[in-house]
Design a protein around this motif. Structure first.
Motif, PDB file in Angstrom:
ATOM      1  N   GLY A 114       0.834  -1.205   0.000  1.00 33.63           N
ATOM      2  CA  GLY A 114       0.000   0.000   0.000  1.00 33.63           C
ATOM      3  C   GLY A 114       0.866   1.253   0.000  1.00 33.63           C
ATOM      4  O   GLY A 114       1.917   1.286   0.635  1.00 33.63           O
ATOM      5  N   ARG A 115       0.429   2.254  -0.748  1.00 34.56           N
ATOM      6  CA  ARG A 115       1.017   3.590  -0.601  1.00 34.56           C
ATOM      7  C   ARG A 115       0.249   4.191   0.562  1.00 34.56           C
ATOM      8  O   ARG A 115      -0.649   5.006   0.367  1.00 34.56           O
ATOM      9  N   LEU A 116       0.561   3.787   1.751  1.00 34.69           N
ATOM     10  CA  LEU A 116      -0.196   4.317   2.885  1.00 34.69           C
ATOM     11  C   LEU A 116       0.579   4.192   4.196  1.00 34.69           C
ATOM     12  O   LEU A 116       1.618   3.541   4.244  1.00 34.69           O
TER      13      LEU A 116
ATOM     14  N   HIS B  89       6.137   4.335   1.162  1.00 40.34           N
ATOM     15  CA  HIS B  89       5.958   5.737   0.774  1.00 40.34           C
ATOM     16  C   HIS B  89       7.225   6.231   0.097  1.00 40.34           C
ATOM     17  O   HIS B  89       8.277   5.562   0.162  1.00 40.34           O
ATOM     18  N   GLU B  90       7.139   7.398  -0.528  1.00 40.82           N
ATOM     19  CA  GLU B  90       8.337   7.970  -1.141  1.00 40.82           C
ATOM     20  C   GLU B  90       9.249   8.487  -0.033  1.00 40.82           C
ATOM     21  O   GLU B  90       8.811   9.211   0.862  1.00 40.82           O
ATOM     22  N   ALA B  91      10.513   8.110  -0.095  1.00 38.70           N
ATOM     23  CA  ALA B  91      11.493   8.605   0.883  1.00 38.70           C
ATOM     24  C   ALA B  91      11.876  10.014   0.442  1.00 38.70           C
ATOM     25  O   ALA B  91      12.818  10.191  -0.324  1.00 38.70           O
TER      26      ALA B  91
ATOM     27  N   LEU C 299      12.552   5.993  -4.315  1.00 42.10           N
ATOM     28  CA  LEU C 299      13.247   7.211  -4.703  1.00 42.10           C
ATOM     29  C   LEU C 299      12.425   7.842  -5.819  1.00 42.10           C
ATOM     30  O   LEU C 299      12.204   7.215  -6.851  1.00 42.10           O
ATOM     31  N   GLY C 300      11.942   9.066  -5.598  1.00 40.37           N
ATOM     32  CA  GLY C 300      11.071   9.709  -6.588  1.00 40.37           C
ATOM     33  C   GLY C 300      11.850  10.139  -7.824  1.00 40.37           C
ATOM     34  O   GLY C 300      13.080  10.263  -7.805  1.00 40.37           O
ATOM     35  N   TYR C 301      11.118  10.389  -8.881  1.00 40.10           N
ATOM     36  CA  TYR C 301      11.699  10.787 -10.167  1.00 40.10           C
ATOM     37  C   TYR C 301      12.516  12.071 -10.027  1.00 40.10           C
ATOM     38  O   TYR C 301      13.565  12.218 -10.630  1.00 40.10           O
ATOM     39  N   ARG C 302      12.028  12.983  -9.192  1.00 41.38           N
ATOM     40  CA  ARG C 302      12.694  14.288  -9.082  1.00 41.38           C
ATOM     41  C   ARG C 302      13.893  14.292  -8.129  1.00 41.38           C
ATOM     42  O   ARG C 302      14.556  15.298  -7.983  1.00 41.38           O
ATOM     43  N   THR C 303      14.113  13.168  -7.455  1.00 35.69           N
ATOM     44  CA  THR C 303      15.244  13.134  -6.512  1.00 35.69           C
ATOM     45  C   THR C 303      16.278  12.071  -6.911  1.00 35.69           C
ATOM     46  O   THR C 303      17.132  11.699  -6.111  1.00 35.69           O
TER      47      THR C 303
ATOM     48  N   ILE D 145      12.927   2.631  -7.497  1.00 30.92           N
ATOM     49  CA  ILE D 145      13.474   3.818  -8.164  1.00 30.92           C
ATOM     50  C   ILE D 145      12.514   4.154  -9.298  1.00 30.92           C
ATOM     51  O   ILE D 145      12.239   3.309 -10.151  1.00 30.92           O
ATOM     52  N   LYS D 146      12.001   5.384  -9.295  1.00 31.93           N
ATOM     53  CA  LYS D 146      11.121   5.811 -10.386  1.00 31.93           C
ATOM     54  C   LYS D 146      11.999   6.206 -11.571  1.00 31.93           C
ATOM     55  O   LYS D 146      12.948   6.996 -11.411  1.00 31.93           O
ATOM     56  N   VAL D 147      11.686   5.666 -12.730  1.00 35.18           N
ATOM     57  CA  VAL D 147      12.484   5.946 -13.926  1.00 35.18           C
ATOM     58  C   VAL D 147      11.572   6.520 -15.004  1.00 35.18           C
ATOM     59  O   VAL D 147      10.543   5.917 -15.334  1.00 35.18           O
TER      60      VAL D 147
ATOM     61  N   MET E 118       0.730   5.853 -14.295  1.00 38.23           N
ATOM     62  CA  MET E 118      -0.016   7.051 -13.893  1.00 38.23           C
ATOM     63  C   MET E 118       0.775   8.332 -14.145  1.00 38.23           C
ATOM     64  O   MET E 118       0.261   9.289 -14.712  1.00 38.23           O
ATOM     65  N   HIS E 119       2.043   8.355 -13.682  1.00 39.42           N
ATOM     66  CA  HIS E 119       2.710   9.654 -13.530  1.00 39.42           C
ATOM     67  C   HIS E 119       3.162  10.337 -14.795  1.00 39.42           C
ATOM     68  O   HIS E 119       3.418  11.531 -14.772  1.00 39.42           O
ATOM     69  N   ALA E 120       3.268   9.598 -15.903  1.00 37.45           N
ATOM     70  CA  ALA E 120       3.637  10.310 -17.131  1.00 37.45           C
ATOM     71  C   ALA E 120       2.446  10.396 -18.087  1.00 37.45           C
ATOM     72  O   ALA E 120       2.607  10.668 -19.267  1.00 37.45           O
TER      73      ALA E 120
HETATM   74  C1  PEP Z   1       4.395   9.744  -6.972  1.00 37.84           C
HETATM   75  O1  PEP Z   1       4.569   8.518  -7.035  1.00 37.84           O
HETATM   76  O2  PEP Z   1       3.477  10.264  -6.325  1.00 37.84           O
HETATM   77  C2  PEP Z   1       5.286  10.632  -7.765  1.00 37.84           C
HETATM   78  C3  PEP Z   1       5.403  11.917  -7.500  1.00 37.84           C
HETATM   79  O3  PEP Z   1       5.881   9.981  -8.769  1.00 37.84           O
HETATM   80  P1  PEP Z   1       7.162  10.379  -9.637  1.00 37.84           P
HETATM   81  O4  PEP Z   1       8.269  10.607  -8.657  1.00 37.84           O
HETATM   82  O5  PEP Z   1       7.330   9.167 -10.494  1.00 37.84           O
HETATM   83  O6  PEP Z   1       6.789  11.599 -10.435  1.00 37.84           O
END
Ligand code: PEP
Ligand code: CO
Length: 456
Positions: A119-121, A246-248, A276-280, A300-302, A363-365
């Motif tokens: 879960g993302r929770l 969750h996102e660290a 690890l989020g896409y922006r970090t 790792i979000k790619v 979802m994110h792109a």
């Molecule tokens: C997210 O998963 O909510 C998110 C912001 O994703 P991303 O880092 O892939 O943009």
């Protein structure tokens, strides 16, 4: 052909890691706290609190993720984009668990593989943002960075980063997780009673017949197993494993929840899985530094902007032992980019020898803006990215082992399309997300059936 020769940093010669070593690294996506002493005091409070999850559970998750790498399990990862403290209610948590259970039932039935539910929770309270300020009014307002940082209310006072929120976040995460554990221990997830998970949309939605078919087939199979006396079947079917993630992102929170074991290893015991989020995704940055020291499995979000050489360096730091289950690559290229971006990535990763688990976040792109300026996502685009991703992995001999969604059990109107026929003009009916648009329960279940067809 251009060849890239990468000089990897040797993890054994990187400066020694400790839970606060990220503090010496360049950092992005953090709020400015006006009172650093209060922030340190709040991190100290977190250090003194009991952990939310157990080390054994984290190890177990890494082990079963390794089985997913080999194609023996499938991962369903989902939940809110941004959890709010006000989502810590019995109704919202029950609905989220219900929809994840329904989806996993459909996926288990189709794949004949155990589904790992993450879960993302219970901690998904901090958000990366594309701009530090919002310019809707006369004066620029600091952006909302999630309940772990500030308040969504559009007032300068409310948008100040308040360190006490990390302690409040811990307590909300604890209450959420406690409730989920109690539901599961109390038999809510018992496969003998899947009717407990029925949300309203299942009774009359487009997929209600197919869902009922799956439930009936499983109920029959269980009755058969019990009749022939399969040992422990009844007991095993009463409980499920459920993991949190969750996102660290907000590193003082993550540092405060990091614990050292007697053997000198470090675990983040605020969640089982972190990503690890896409922006970090910065190899030399603070977020990679933090994540390289903990034993939790990490994602790792790619995306389209990720540089392959950066990703290889990050993998080298996060998975120096090349351990299956340690790293999940969550690709989020978008329906229009996946065909051109994914194959070269698969090639590079395969060549690198890192035994990653491949997951897809469709979802994110695939975010769009409506004419009124609302963020939305189209089910067609979401499904198209998934379908292409499955196809490309098949073609290249790799295995897509998981999917990642933003969803809620509630009947929100945030994404368009699906058999319920939601259109742009319906979005204002119940648009509640604190950040990105989520699939509602009916759309999420529909997605599970579509994936089931791909996996069969
Ligand atoms: C997210 O998963 O909510 C998110 C912001 O994703 P991303 O880092 O892939 O943009
Ligand atoms: Co999001």
């Amino acid at each position: 052909m251009i060849q890239i020769h990468i000089q990897h940093s040797d993890p054994s010669v990187l400066p020694e890691w400790h839970p606060g070593s990220w503090r010496t690294r360049p950092i992005v996506q953090q709020p400015e706290y006006e009172d650093p002493a209060l922030l340190e005091h709040c991190v100290d409070i977190l250090r003194s609190k009991p952990p939310l999850v157990a080390r054994g559970e984290v190890d177990r998750l890494r082990t079963i993720l390794a089985e997913a790498v080999q194609g023996r399990r499938f991962v369903l990862h989902g939940g809110d984009c941004a959890e709010r403290f006000s989502d810590c209610t019995s109704a919202a948590l029950t609905a989220k668990l219900q929809v994840l259970l329904q989806m996993s039932l459909v996926l288990t039935y189709a794949t004949r593989k155990p589904v790992i539910r993450i879960g993302r929770l219970a901690g998904q309270y901090a958000k990366p943002r594309s701009e530090p300020f919002e310019r809707s009014g006369e004066i620029p307002l600091p952006v909302y960075r999630g309940d772990l940082v500030n308040s969504r209310e559009p007032k300068p006072e409310a948008r100040r980063a308040d360190p006490r929120r990390i302690v409040e976040g811990y307590h909300h995460a604890a209450a959420s997780l406690n409730f989920i554990r109690a539901l599961i221990e109390g038999g809510f997830a018992d496969l003998h009673h899947p009717e407990q998970w029925n949300l309203d949309f299942v009774k009359n939605g487009a997929y209600s017949q197919s869902y009922r078919g799956v439930v009936d087939a499983i109920t029959d199979a269980i009755a058969f197993m019990e009749t022939v006396g399969v040992a422990d079947a009844a007991e095993q079917l009463k409980r499920i494993e459920f993991y949190t993630s969750h996102e660290a992102l907000l590193l003082p929170y993550e540092e405060g929840l990091t614990r050292r074991t007697g053997q000198g290893e470090f675990y983040n015991l605020g969640a089982h899985f972190l990503w690890l989020g896409y922006r970090t995704c910065v190899p030399e940055g603070a977020h990679v530094e933090y994540l390289r020291g903990i034993r939790n499995p990490v994602g790792i979000k790619v995306g389209p902007g990720t540089k392959q050489e950066d990703l290889l360096e990050i993998l080298h730091r996060l998975d120096p032992r090349r351990e299956p289950g340690q790293v999940t690559l969550i690709t989020r290229f978008g329906a229009l980019n996946v065909e051109s971006c994914l194959p070269p990535l698969i090639q590079t990763i395969t060549k690198s020898g890192h035994p990653v688990l491949w997951s897809c976040d469709p979802m994110h792109a695939n975010l769009e803006y409506t004419r009124e300026g609302r963020k939305t996502r189209r089910l067609d685009a979401i499904f198209s990215e998934l379908e292409q991703t499955f196809g490309l992995h098949n073609r290249m001999g790799t295995c897509l082992g998981g999917v990642h969604f933003e969803l809620t059990g509630e009947a929100v109107t945030e994404c368009v399309g699906g058999s319920g026929g939601l259109t742009e003009s319906d979005l204002s009916q119940c648009y509640e997300t604190a950040c990105d648009p989520r699939l509602n329960g009916a759309q999420a279940l529909e997605m599970a059936f579509l994936i089931a067809d791909l996996l069969r």
